[in-house]
Design a protein around this motif. Sequence first.
Motif, PDB file in Angstrom:
ATOM      1  N   GLY A   9       0.947  -1.315  -0.376  1.00 22.21           N
ATOM      2  CA  GLY A   9       0.407  -0.304   0.345  1.00 22.21           C
ATOM      3  C   GLY A   9       0.461   1.369  -0.423  1.00 22.21           C
ATOM      4  N   LEU A  10       1.637   1.026   0.742  1.00 22.85           N
ATOM      5  CA  LEU A  10       3.165   2.425   1.013  1.00 22.85           C
ATOM      6  C   LEU A  10       3.220   1.979  -0.207  1.00 22.85           C
ATOM      7  N   THR A  11       3.821   1.638  -0.920  1.00 16.01           N
ATOM      8  CA  THR A  11       4.444   1.691  -2.478  1.00 16.01           C
ATOM      9  C   THR A  11       3.432   1.978  -3.202  1.00 16.01           C
ATOM     10  N   VAL A  12       2.525   1.581  -3.222  1.00 13.15           N
ATOM     11  CA  VAL A  12       1.267   2.355  -4.537  1.00 13.15           C
ATOM     12  C   VAL A  12       1.731   3.092  -5.009  1.00 13.15           C
ATOM     13  N   ILE A  13       1.280   3.870  -3.050  1.00 12.37           N
ATOM     14  CA  ILE A  13       0.363   5.514  -2.609  1.00 12.37           C
ATOM     15  C   ILE A  13       1.813   6.011  -2.957  1.00 12.37           C
ATOM     16  N   GLY A  14       2.738   6.136  -3.186  1.00 11.57           N
ATOM     17  CA  GLY A  14       4.116   6.347  -3.174  1.00 11.57           C
ATOM     18  C   GLY A  14       4.524   6.512  -4.568  1.00 11.57           C
ATOM     19  N   VAL A  15       4.437   5.615  -5.468  1.00  5.44           N
ATOM     20  CA  VAL A  15       4.908   5.603  -6.874  1.00  5.44           C
ATOM     21  C   VAL A  15       3.769   6.441  -7.871  1.00  5.44           C
TER      22      VAL A  15
END
Length: 142
Positions: A9-15
């Motif tokens: 989730g953090l990675t998707v939001i960050g990307v």
Amino acid sequence: MSGFYLAFGLTVIGVVLYHLSQKAVPKETNPFFVIAIAYIVGVALCLIFGLVSPGKKSFVETFKASNWAVFTLGSAAALIEVGFLLAYRTGWRISIAAVATNAAAAVVLIPIGLLVFKDHVSFRNVIGLILCVVGLALLVRQ
């Protein structure tokens, strides 16, 4: 929430935030200064998170224990940042840039994974790689 889903989730939001921000950077700004300013913000956030989250080593201990990979990671991150910023400035579409570069990186990383890290690739993985290459060709072809 399990660690996998939190990380995902953090990675998707960050990307998503990353690409939206990269696309919105004013074109008249110096791309290297833009990235430097972004890194100052990122460094500040990481220092704050590092101070408030429990860790095994302090900043100084972590710095002393770092190897070439930590410093190469910083260089690689800067190359990625400048690369996307320049790509968007030259007209790449936000819907294509991330997919195309990630597919190309996957094509490069698979043999590295096999040869250097002794990764295993199944028949299904090979089919996926072929689809990535075909998809990459379809994406970047004008």
